[in-house]
Structures are given as structure tokens and as C-alpha cells.
Design an enzyme around this catalytic site. Structure first.
Site, PDB file in Angstrom:
ATOM      1  N   ASP A  52      75.762  21.043  17.226  1.00  0.00           N
ATOM      2  CA  ASP A  52      74.313  21.064  17.118  1.00  0.00           C
ATOM      3  C   ASP A  52      73.671  22.443  17.192  1.00  0.00           C
ATOM      4  OD1 ASP A  52      74.680  21.657  19.729  1.00  0.00           O
ATOM      5  OD2 ASP A  52      73.419  20.058  20.503  1.00  0.00           O
ATOM      6  N   ARG A 243      68.337  21.621  24.362  1.00  0.00           N
ATOM      7  CA  ARG A 243      68.239  21.006  23.040  1.00  0.00           C
ATOM      8  C   ARG A 243      66.845  20.461  22.761  1.00  0.00           C
ATOM      9  NH1 ARG A 243      73.015  17.020  22.206  1.00  0.00           N
ATOM     10  NH2 ARG A 243      71.420  16.464  20.696  1.00  0.00           N
ATOM     11  N   TYR A 251      78.265  22.268  29.057  1.00  0.00           N
ATOM     12  CA  TYR A 251      79.704  22.450  28.828  1.00  0.00           C
ATOM     13  C   TYR A 251      80.326  22.738  30.186  1.00  0.00           C
ATOM     14  CZ  TYR A 251      79.000  22.862  23.780  1.00  0.00           C
ATOM     15  OH  TYR A 251      78.688  22.614  22.476  1.00  0.00           O
ATOM     16  N   PRO A 329      83.844  25.140  20.547  1.00  0.00           N
ATOM     17  CA  PRO A 329      82.422  25.004  20.226  1.00  0.00           C
ATOM     18  C   PRO A 329      81.522  25.926  21.047  1.00  0.00           C
ATOM     19  CG  PRO A 329      83.166  23.150  21.553  1.00  0.00           C
ATOM     20  CD  PRO A 329      84.349  24.016  21.327  1.00  0.00           C
TER      21      PRO A 329
END
Lengths: 603, 603
Positions: A52, A243, A251, A329
Site C-alpha cells: 500500500d 494509512r 510492522y 516490504p
């Protein structure tokens, strides 16, 4: 009773997989009026989670397709990165805040976060305007490439045969379809069926680091919950990615959490999102996160850092995105690399399919994007090692210091932002004559700069005049070719005649199908006459620009200086926005030589 | 066989006329969830021609409804104004180019031109999202106001009775409807039926100047065809207004063209668009305009400069837009005045209908907008006289010089841009305490300024945090209330408690229905903790702002200085974006006094 039927079809490009890489390719090709189909085996699209992060260069690329508006409207922007490290009193404390993006020329100097489903929706909406939708669920069953050399070399042939099974809905039977394609793009993810079926090997290895990911809307007293935050504590590491809306992604490092076995494997049955959150809490101390009622999404991963040995077979089947490179990521690169693979490939396929370019042009896809994927993994290894490393303390002098971490964070800023992507010398990238425009780096994208339109003094962003419409753009820096400088104006008129001859020959008279031409003059808005230039340099009045500051005194100006253009130059910009070559204003012949290396000779 | 039927209905607000003024009101009220209807007697909407200039302040207002995006995407922008005057060799020559807009604080420092139909479409699309559409064709037949004083004073009554005739389509019969409305808005243009029926007089007179208007896509060698150009020649005057696409509007002076009779009348049968163009050509010499194959639209006008004696009857029926003021189109004000009338009225009606404010609040509509209309006409008289006057030459020393013209053009820049609109002292405009924020002029709109969000360092335009949602906004400038300044933080905590008490009392506990609160701190992005402020000043994390430059070093900063805020202040912004009052941080009691003058006492 359901029975199986078989039908045959042909298509210019068949795309297998409708994730970001596949959708990007499909949208770009549909926009260029290429006959394209895209299939996916999932019956519905992803709604949450997964990749994302959109890097600054990817936002620029999306804008070149007219898609950045919706991205910026819906997404969250990360402007600031915060670093937390062990405090002397136990727990963590704020060490530093720095700009999240270290790329001075970025047009969008921030990362955008938005869940993958929303990004896919942006592509889907755009594709539908061109009459294209995803065929789903459809499973590829076999793929065969013709062994006929002549057929493979014939740009009009359909040398790829793909058998698809369309899964029936309710009472409908499955249907088998044989697709004959000129080209196939495998965009089918890390476990790519296309890659495996064609026997393309992945090179590289699994990492030793294991991380958990949790998406939630947190209640917390942590003051940097809306910044990208890297937390190094003596109780593990954690990264926060804010976000859209009030959501946040965590994470969480799991290496020493007790959930990882000795062989580096983790049993997903033994751990859930609330346990991940419990591990994160330890590194957050003295700050707290309340347990939310719901977790939006979670996962655990240990992705390999690997690159495919080849990105294409015979320049007829290509793999893009996760199908050809996988990495961690945390550097936020995955979806960006995927989107930019397709951005690189789509215009080249368009040129070949329109009969403009030779098939050899397609070799530059692997050349340019495989090198990038390798660089990405080299970077990722360094970054992951530092990020997962234990923090340096009095007791543990071998640990990672904040200075070490910040240094790599900023050194690689150009790389992680995507702004610094630099394609090496090839038939598309002619690296001579850089001195004529020292900051329009050959092989890099054209940096944003505001110029004024000569006719109406409106400030315009040059990147918006370089849309991804498959055309090469010529930026003609004419110097001060105003009526104040009759000699320079005369020189411009003369060399424009020569340029006109070169372009007429290259395009058999259809100049503006392959090219768009922008002129940029070093003169002022109060003196300029937009219509005293040769018509080729102002095919529409909006194509004649000047290098001046706007009437409000806030936008534009110093474009020649910022681009490092002395007095004059012609810059060839590739359809993907990267500088291809530079020549002197009075030497348009070199432009002809450049293009003849990959454009097909006109009959 | 068609027969007539009658039905009855009630509605909070009935709007008569679906031009820009009516649609603006309808959209604003629908957005505020007011029960509203809008009717128009035309069976279809206008597609071309008519008013088409959007001034900088109007763009800001449209943005406060989320509508500027489409306007800017579709419209043409005029950044530059060019002035042509007689040259020594006959014909005309360029005398000067200056910024078209003289308003240093304008967020959009340019005029936007777009035909009226496209602007109406923006409103219509937005309205439909709130479930509202125009009822058409429907003709108002009668309007009656109750004579019952008690009913007129009862905010919940329906004292206006309007009879409508819905025209039948094809075989359908006409239908008569009796509408009982709490309020009626007459937005039915210069020949307003509402105004005439209620016997409201227009004050003022016809002008002596007669102009023709032609919309076309010109082929010309005139170098300023994409700028606003004022041409004064010895063969008449002409004005160029570039429009969307490649279109241009020409205003052509007709006074001495031979088409105007001695009594100042013009016979539209004797002149057509190509004759108008022929007259324009004479003033263009030595430049030429080719005769186009088609003329998009044309007209001839001699509009009066008049203002209605009243803008409302009993604060139950209001007139807006051309129904209450007409003036010449050259100053480009018509549609802007109309849109801003409705912008001023809509939130006031919303407050009364929600039971928050007393009916007396509605008196401020006429007070504020009638004065503006009168100022507009005073300006228009001066501007039209200069524009239509003969140019000064050696032979004609009494003529209008470029300096005269430029002076009035720039002196009135604040006025013509709409940026300088200044509402006089009233119950809504408390002019004391200006010294606490010297550049947030009480009675003027809040100038644009970029602040950073404390939580994520994202630059945000303050105007975007002042949407037209019918709520008052409190801008709380707290000084440096960071943890570096514990004393100031303590002061903020204390006065916020007092502010909380005041607002709780005013709203019976529903603070955020009537108010939105933004805090602006004088501290830095690297040091701030967004969550150390009292919760009232950060009802959501995005409401806590700081006055600092963004991470890219290009946006924001110096907000306190630009707004003239010394160390601290509380600024009350009206729902329409205008500053209502200012008070000291430690004196929230004055806020209570201000609002009690028009908010209804809570039971």
C-alpha cells in the site's frame, strides 16, 4: 448438465494477473488503443491489506496517466519520519524527526499510503473509460511459444498460444478458450504460473528476518502515530506506517519473539493479530496502544530477496512485478517496482504494435528493469539488516546506531523515492552531450519545473505536458528567440526547417503521431509574442512556453538554470518521461540517427 | 383529454429560477440537509453564451463547497491583461501587459472563464449527490405572504403560499401545485417575476453605452488573443476574453457604429454577428481576424445599472442575483455577485431552519449584499465610462489615457476580484479587537495560508479547513504552547476549560454541530507533540495545526506574521468564510456575548 465448450480468439496483448502490475499495463495499453485483454483467477478483487505504499516517482508516473488526483484525494501522505531509540530510563524516546522523502526534485515530496484494493480501483475505473474490464475468474492452463523463427520475428504474427479455463458461475459450465496473442504479460505475482511454466529461475535467497504485519485503527498516546516511525527498542523493533483515514499499519519484528523456530520457520496457526500486537506493545513502552475491537488485516512474512534470471522469453512473453522480483516490504518498494515495470514496457509494446519500432526495442525492457530489480535487492539487504539489527547501547557496542540508520535512510533517498532511477546506456539512452543540459540527466526522469505558456502567461508544470501517450517529446530550448533577438530568432527558424525535414523523414509525414514538440524560450511574459515562432514549435498555442515567473510572482522562473541549459538545446524525452538524448539546437541530424536505431525504416 | 389537477405540498425553502444564483442556493441548502426545492420555467438548461467569468473570490467560495476542482479543470484561466492603444502609424500597438488580477492574497490569482451552462452543470451534479434536481418546466403563478404577524414571526410556520403551474409534456395535462414554504428565494433573473409581483422597485438607470458580444474560435495573428485584452483604437473599443478550449469572446463597442439610433436604441434585426465582427476588425488593424465558419453565440446589450430597493419581504421572501442588481458585463461581475448573494444567504437560512438562530439573523443578508451591489454599480459606472471613452491622442486631449485606465483597473483590483469584499459592522461583524490579528480583517474573508498538521507535518491550506458546512469555525492561536513552554501550555489548558463552558452553554452540549475548532500553535514540526493539547483543541488529530514550513521547505510558515497575530488570539470565522470577531485567548466570555446576539436562547 454442464458441458465444456471451446472457443478461439486472438488479441494483441494478453495480460495474466490483475494486481497493480497487470492493471497498470492494461490501463496503459488500453489508453494507447492497443487490443488488450486482462484475466485474473480471483473471482473478486482484493479489498484490504497487502502492499500500500506509493513512492514519489510512482505518483509522478500515475499523474502522467491522469491518475494522481484520485490517489492524492483518497490516500494518506507521509511527510515526516520519526526515529525512536532506547531511552536511559528504559523504554523508548524520540531521537529525531526528518523528512520521510530525501529527493529534492520530487514533485510530490511524500509517500502516499492507500490499500491495494483502492489503488486497483483507480486503474479499473480508468480502464473502463477505454472499454476494458478484467475477465475473471479465468485460469491459464497452458502457454506455448511458436518455434517458427520467422513467425517470432514477424511483428504481425500471433506466436503465443494460451489456453484459458473460464470458471463457470452457478449453473454455467466451465469454458475453455484458446487465445492467440502477439504478446503475453505475466503479472501473476510472486508464485507466477507464467514464470514457472516457462522455466524462468529465480536467483537469490530467503531472508533471515521474520516480521508480522497488523492493520488497525489505534487508540494510543504515542505522539508519532501519524508519522512513519521506526522504533528500535531493547524489546524488539517496530515500524509504523500511517494509512488512509485513521488507520495505521504496524510492522513487528518477530525473530526473537519465541514464535520463530530454529529453522527460521513460523507456524501461522500458533500466532494471531492480538499476539502480534502484544509483541509490539513491548517495544512501545512507555507509550501504550489500547486493544482494538477489530483488526483490519494481518499477516506474517519472510519474503525472499530474489530476481528472475530473465524478464522475457523471445520478447514475446514478459514477466512484470512480483513475478520477476520479490523483496521485503519495509522499504515500501514492491508495488512501485511493479507499476514501473509495466510503465516501462507498455509504451514499447505500443510502438511495436503500431508498426513504428522494431522488435529489438523490447530488449530494453529486461535491460532496464532487471538492473533496477537487482539494485533494489542490494539496497533492501542493507536496509533490512540495519532495520532488524539490535540497537547500539553502552552494553552492545556492535549494535546499530541511529546515525548508521539515518545515513542509509537518507543516502538511499533518491533510490527509495524512485526519483533517482537511472537507466543505463542503450539504444534508448544516448549519454553524450549531457553538457548541453547538465541537470536533465540522460536516463533519468525529467524533473518538475513550472514554465509559462507564452500566449496566456499561465503557469504549467512541464511534467503535465509529458503525458504517457506513447509519443516522444521534443523540448526545444531556443534561447532568447524573441523579436528582441532577431539573430537568434533567425537561427531558430533555420534549424527548425532542418528539424522538420528530419521528423518528416522519420514519420513519413505523420510527425505528431510519434512526436509532440514543446518550445521553451528564455524571454519574458510582458515582451513575448507567442506567434513569432515557426509553426512546428507551436503546433498549438499551448505548446509555446517561456522561462519566466508567473504574474503572482510565486511560480516558475529559472528553468534554464535549474535544468542546466546554457543558451539552447534540444532534449528528447521518452514516452515514459525519461531523458533519451540531448543534441545541439543546430544539429537536429543527431535526432534522426538516434531514432533510426530502433524505429522501423519507412517504406 | 387533458384536464388540470391541483395538489398541495410544503417545503422549507422554495427557489424560483435555476440560473447560477438559484443553483448555488439550492446546492448549499441541500448540502446542509435543508428541505429545498428549485423550479425553473425553461424546459432545458442554457448550453452556451451568457455570463462566464469566475472571479478569484468566487473560485475560493466554490472550493469551500468542494467545487473548484471541476471549474479549474474545464475553465480557461486569465492571468494577464494586455492593453492596446492607437499607434503612431495608424492602427493599434501593445502599450502594456499587467497581471489580470490585482489582489495579492488571492488563492487563485486569475479569472476563470467557462460558459454558464458548464458552471450550472457543476452545481447540478453536486446537487444530485444530495438527491436534489430542478423541477422544470414550472411557472410560478402567484405568491402570497401571510398577513398574520404571529405566523410571520414563527420560524416553524409556512407563511408563503406559491402557486405553480407544471407544464405538461406531450399528452400530459398541465398540473397546478400550491406550495407552502417557510422561505422563498427569487433567483429569476433581471426580469424577476418574484420582484415585480412583490412590487420591489429597481433604482438606477440605463447606461448610454451599447455593446455587441460575439463568441467564436478565431484565426488571427493578434499576439494577445489568449490574454484579456482591452483595445482602444481611433476606430472604436473592443475587449477580448479568452475562454475554454480555443474559444474567445469579443465585446465590441457599438455607440458610433451607425447601428444605434439617436434615442440610444438598437434594432437587433438590422445587425448580425458577422456585422459585429466587421466592426471589431476596424479596431484590430493592423492585426486581422479571419471570418469563422460558425459563430457560437452573440448578443447586443445596453444593461441598466440598477439595484432593487429591498432584497427581502419580511425576511420570508428574498431576491438574489440579477433579480436584485444589474450592471454591465465588462467588469465580469454579474455571475459572481449572484453566486455570492446565495452564499451569504444559504447558511443564514440553515441556521434559522435548524432552530439555532433567530429570524433577525436574516436581516443581515440585505444589509450586507445590498451595500455590495451599490458599490458594484458605483465601480461599474466609472469603469464603463473609461472603457467606452475615446482614447487620448495629440488631437483629443480630453480622451482617456492608458494611465487613467490602468489606474482604475488596478485600484479596483481588490473589488473586481471579490477578494476585498468587506461586510460592515453588524451583529455578525464585531469590529473591536482587530489589533489581536491585524491582517485577519473583521468583515473580510480569511486569506489563504498553509499550516502544517501537528500530527503528521502535512501542509494544509487553512481555507480547505473552513468548508461551507454551516458551522462557525474557531481559530485558536495558542502561541508556543508546546512542552518547551509549560507556562503557556498551562494558560491554554485553563482558558480552554473556560471556552468549553461557554460553548457548552451556547449549544446545549452539542458543540460540534454549530462549531468546528482548529488550534494553531507557534512551534516546530520536529518538536511538537500533537496530543499534549486539551482535547477541545484537537477533537480529531487533523484539527491541531502548527505554524511552520513543510519538510520540502517550500510551503507554509510565517502564518502568525502574515495574519498579524502577536502571540495569541481566538478568531471566529463565519460559516461563509468571513471573519466575524476576534477576542483574546483568555477572554472566551466575549465569544458567548457575540453569539447570544443572534443565536436563540437554549431551552
Amino acid at each position: 448438465m454442464p458441458t465444456s465448450t471451446i472457443r478461439e480468439s486472438d488479441v494483441d496483448v494478453l495480460i495474466i494477473g490483475a494486481g497493480p502490475a497487470g492493471l497498470m499495463a492494461a490501463n496503459a495499453l488500453a489508453r494507447n488503443s492497443v487490443k488488450v485483454r486482462i484475466i485474473d483467477q480471483r473471482p473478486v478483487k482484493v479489498a484490504a491489506g497487502q502492499a500500500d505504499g506509493i513512492q514519489p516517482r510512482t505518483s509522478e508516473v500515475l499523474q502522467s496517466y491522469g491518475l494522481a488526483g484520485r490517489l492524492l484525494e483518497q490516500g494518506n501522505q507521509m511527510h515526516m519520519a520519526a526515529f525512536y531509540n532506547p531511552s536511559s530510563t528504559g523504554g523508548i524516546e524520540l531521537t529525531d524527526r526528518v523528512p520521510d522523502v530525501t529527493a529534492p526534485t520530487a514533485r510530490y515530496p511524500f509517500e502516499v499510503t492507500l490499500h491495494q484494493g483502492a489503488i486497483e480501483a483507480i486503474f479499473l475505473e480508468s480502464m473502463r473509460e477505454f472499454g476494458l474490464d478484467v475477465t475473471r475468474p479465468a485460469i491459464p492452463v497452458s502457454i506455448q511459444l511458436s518455434e517458427d523463427e520467422l513467425e517470432l520475428k514477424d511483428p504481425d504474427a500471433y506466436p503465443v498460444r494460451v489456453v484459458l479455463r473460464h470458471l463457470g458461475h452457478e449453473n454455467n459450465a466451465d469454458e475453455t478458450e484458446v487465445v492467440h496473442a502477439k504478446f503475453v504479460i505475466g503479472a501473476d505475482g510472486a508464485h507466477s504460473w507464467v514464470r514457472k511454466t516457462l522455466g524462468i529461475a529465480m536467483e537469490g535467497e530467503q531472508t533471515e528476518y521474520i516480521w508480522g504485519v497488523v492493520d488497525l485503527t489505534p487508540e494510543t498516546d504515542f505522539p508519532d502515530i501519524r508519522n512513519k516511525s521506526a522504533i528500535h527498542s531493547n524489546n524488539g523493533s517496530c515500524m509504523i506506517i500511517p494509512r488512509e483515514g485513521d488507520k495505521v499499519r504496524l510492522y513487528i519484528q518477530l525473530d526473537e519473539s519465541g514464535f520463530v523456530s530454529r529453522n527460521g520457520r513460523i507456524d501461522k496457526g500458533k500466532i494471531g493479530p492480538y499476539q502480534l500486537l502484544e509483541i509490539a506493545r513491548k517495544s512501545f513502552h512507555p507509550y501504550s496502544i489500547q486493544t482494538p475491537e477489530k483488526i483490519d488485516w494481518w499477516t506474517i512474512y519472510n519474503i525472499g530477496q530474489r530476481v528472475a534470471s530473465r524478464f522475457s522469453v523471445q520478447e514475446r512473453v514478459f514477466i512484470v512485478g512480483d513475478a520477476c522480483h520479490t523483496h521485503s516490504p519495509k522499504a515500501g518498494q514492491g508495488m512501485n517496482a511493479s507499476i514501473n515495470d509495466s510503465h516501462n514496457l507498455a509504451w514499447k509494446l505500443t510502438h511495436v504494435l503500431r508498426g513504428w519500432a522494431d522488435l529489438t526495442l523490447l530488449k530494453t525492457y529486461e535491460f532496464e528493469r532487471r538492473k533496477y530489480a537487482q539494485d533494489l535487492i542490494d539496497f533492501d539487504k542493507q536496509f533490512a539488516r540495519l532495520f532488524s539489527g539490535k540497537p547500539r547501547t553502552e552494553q552492545f557496542q556492535d549494535g546499530v546506531s541511529h546515525e548508521d540508520f539515518l545515513k542509509i535512510f537518507q543516502t538511499f533517498g533518491g533510490f527509495t523515492s524512485g526519483i533517482g532511477i537511472h537507466y543505463a546506456e542503450s539504444l534508448l539512452t544516448n549519454v553524450t552531450h549531457q553538457h548541453l543540459a547538465t541537470n536533465l540527466i540522460i536516463g533519468q526522469r525529467v524533473p518538475p519545473q513550472i514554465f509559462l505558456r507564452a500566449a496566456d502567461a499561465r503557469p504549467v508544470e512541464i511534467q503535465d505536458l509529458l503525458p504517457s501517450d506513447a509519443r516522444f517529446k521534443l523540448l526545444v530550448f531556443t534561447g532568447d528567440s524573441s523579436s528582441r533577438s532577431p539573430l537568434q530568432l533567425e537561427k531558430v527558424r533555420k534549424t527548425t526547417e532542418e528539424l522538420h525535414r528530419v521528423l518528416m523523414e522519420l514519420t513519413a509525414g505523420r510527425i505528431f503521431e510519434l512526436f509532440d514538440i514543446l518550445s521553451i524560450r528564455a524571454t519574458t511574459k510582458t515582451k513575448v509574442r507567442y506567434n513569432d515562432l515557426p509553426v512546428l514549435l507551436r503546433s498549438h498555442w499551448s505548446k509555446a512556453l517561456i522561462d519566466d515567473i508567473d504574474v503572482s510572482g510565486t511560480k516558475g522562473g529559472d528553468g534554464y538554470k535549474k535544468y542546466g541549459v546554457g543558451t539552447e538545446a534540444v532534449v528528447v524525452v521518452r514516452p515514459d518521461g525519461y531523458v533519451g538524448m540531448i543534441t545541439a539546437l543546430d544539429n537536429p541530424t543527431r535526432i534522426g540517427v538516434y531514432f533510426k536505431s530502433f524505429l522501423r525504416a519507412n517504406e
